[in-house]
Design an enzyme around this catalytic site. Structure first.
Site, PDB file in Angstrom:
ATOM      1  N   ASP A   1      -2.791  -1.255  10.945  1.00 48.38           N
ATOM      2  CA  ASP A   1      -2.709  -1.500   9.478  1.00 48.38           C
ATOM      3  C   ASP A   1      -3.318  -3.413   9.039  1.00 48.38           C
ATOM      4  OD1 ASP A   1      -0.979   0.801   8.894  1.00 48.38           O
ATOM      5  OD2 ASP A   1       0.221   0.173   8.261  1.00 48.38           O
TER       6      ASP A   1
ATOM      7  N   LYS B   1       0.434  -0.869   0.002  1.00 47.95           N
ATOM      8  CA  LYS B   1      -0.394  -0.246  -0.300  1.00 47.95           C
ATOM      9  C   LYS B   1       0.600   1.165   0.042  1.00 47.95           C
ATOM     10  CE  LYS B   1       0.670   1.454   4.264  1.00 47.95           C
ATOM     11  NZ  LYS B   1       1.847   2.590   5.164  1.00 47.95           N
TER      12      LYS B   1
HETATM   13  O1  C5P Z   1       0.227  -1.050  15.281  1.00 48.00           O
HETATM   14  P1  C5P Z   1       1.573  -1.097  14.849  1.00 48.00           P
HETATM   15  O2  C5P Z   1       1.759  -2.848  15.183  1.00 48.00           O
HETATM   16  O3  C5P Z   1       1.616  -1.190  12.959  1.00 48.00           O
HETATM   17  O4  C5P Z   1       2.487   0.025  15.242  1.00 48.00           O
HETATM   18  C1  C5P Z   1       3.887  -0.448  14.620  1.00 48.00           C
HETATM   19  C2  C5P Z   1       4.401   1.097  16.254  1.00 48.00           C
HETATM   20  O5  C5P Z   1       4.054   2.256  15.846  1.00 48.00           O
HETATM   21  C3  C5P Z   1       3.612   1.036  17.217  1.00 48.00           C
HETATM   22  O6  C5P Z   1       4.251   0.200  18.833  1.00 48.00           O
HETATM   23  C4  C5P Z   1       2.938   3.062  17.972  1.00 48.00           C
HETATM   24  O7  C5P Z   1       4.829   3.185  18.656  1.00 48.00           O
HETATM   25  C5  C5P Z   1       3.732   3.510  16.452  1.00 48.00           C
HETATM   26  N1  C5P Z   1       2.172   3.683  16.257  1.00 48.00           N
HETATM   27  C6  C5P Z   1       1.304   5.232  16.697  1.00 48.00           C
HETATM   28  N2  C5P Z   1       0.270   5.652  16.520  1.00 48.00           N
HETATM   29  C7  C5P Z   1      -0.299   4.584  15.729  1.00 48.00           C
HETATM   30  C8  C5P Z   1       0.240   3.314  14.826  1.00 48.00           C
HETATM   31  C9  C5P Z   1       1.433   2.941  14.632  1.00 48.00           C
HETATM   32  O8  C5P Z   1       1.761   5.210  17.511  1.00 48.00           O
HETATM   33  N3  C5P Z   1      -1.252   4.847  14.633  1.00 48.00           N
END
Ligand code: C5P
Length: 307
Positions: free
Chosen positions: A154, A31
């Site tokens: 995501d 994406k």
């Molecule tokens: O959700 P995911 O594990 O992909 O996110 C990775 C990191 O990115 C999270 O641990 C967080 O630190 C940051 N993040 C965030 N806000 C979001 C998505 C991700 O702060 N909306």
């Protein structure tokens, strides 16, 4: 072939079970974020987002075969362990549904990691969608999205791709009518970027009001050509400050003739969009002729749930 690094389970149905469906092959697309507005920090530590995400015709491939154990392998050895989101999605489905079937999950990577292209999240979504079929679980998309959100912010998008407005921490997804295919040139600098590190470095001045995303949605609804889409990314400045390679990659793409250049997600990949393939190809050829890595692809116009 290398031995599978597997998760062995007991109490499994026989793989000779005549009702077991045949093997499935899922495409897990990359994406790009056409916009990404960071609205502020939430009490749970995540950031509130508004973004339009768009899947591409560039994908990883996940093969799922009915066998009695749960087995996983990947052609990139560093990604072949049990921590990969593909076997984690499979274990989550087993735990949540009590399903004791197994599968051999074989992932072929095409999308680079730590690139802002959502490859790992897309692989997880393919695992959920594929196993829901292979194991005949009958879970509705909303339930798959709820499980996907536990694996990564995501993941739910990829269950509703190709084009969607996402909010919350990324897990609230509203499908949009996909625009006609645009041609895309991508260039990834030779660094991977930690999403958490970019989010951590944000200052209140980096937060926006979400208007960039609203403007883009309006442009899509009005049928504007890709060169006129108001692209924006509220993480770009922070990523470029942490990683000078991102700023250099944006300059490189513009110097190769792109009328605009934008980072996707938290980086490190940058991209440009074109209505005409010949315009995209000339930028792609210029990058390649100068010895830079580049990908030429298109935006996807059909998604896993619309196929
Ligand atoms: O959700 P995911 O594990 O992909 O996110 C990775 C990191 O990115 C999270 O641990 C967080 O630190 C940051 N993040 C965030 N806000 C979001 C998505 C991700 O702060 N909306």
């Amino acid at each position: 072939m290398r031995a599978y690094r597997g998760i062995r389970r007991s109490g499994i149905l026989s793989s000779m079970d005549s009702s077991a469906p045949a093997a499935l092959v899922m495409r897990a697309p990359a994406k790009i974020n056409l916009t990404l507005d960071v609205l502020g920090k939430r009490p749970d530590g995540y950031h509130a987002l508004r973004s339009v995400m768009q899947a591409l015709d560039w994908h990883d491939t996940l093969q799922l075969e009915p066998v009695s154990d749960l087995l996983f392998d990947c052609d990139v050895p560093a990604l072949a362990g049990d921590a990969n989101l593909v076997p984690r999605a499979a274990r989550l489905l087993q735990e949540e549904t009590g399903c004791a079937r197994g599968a051999r999950l074989t992932l072929r990577k095409g999308i680079p990691v730590e690139a802002g292209l959502g490859g790992g999240s897309s692989d997880a979504a393919a695992s959920l969608l594929g196993l829901n079929r292979l194991w005949d679980l009958g879970l509705p998309p909303t339930r798959l999205a709820e499980l996907g959100a536990r694996l990564g912010s995501d993941v739910p998008f990829f269950l509703y791709a190709p084009t969607a407005l996402v909010s919350g921490r990324g897990e609230v997804v509203e499908a949009l009518t996909p625009p006609p295919a645009a041609h895309v040139v991508l260039h990834k600098p030779a660094i991977g970027i930690s999403t958490a590190r970019v989010f951590r470095s944000l200052q209140p001045g980096d937060y926006g009001d979400g208007l960039g995303t609203e403007r883009l949605v309006a442009a899509l609804r009005a049928g504007a050509p890709p060169e006129e889409w108001p692209l924006s990314n509220g993480l770009q400045e922070a990523a470029a400050a942490l990683y000078p390679e991102v700023a250099a990659a944006l300059r490189l793409l513009r110097r190769a003739g792109a009328p605009h250049a934008l980072m996707t997600g938290s980086g490190s990949t940058v991209y440009a969009l074109f209505a005409r393939e010949s315009d995209a190809r000339s930028v792609y050829d210029r990058l390649r002729a100068d010895g830079h890595g580049a990908v030429l692809t298109r935006t996807a116009t059909a998604g896993p749930l619309s196929a």
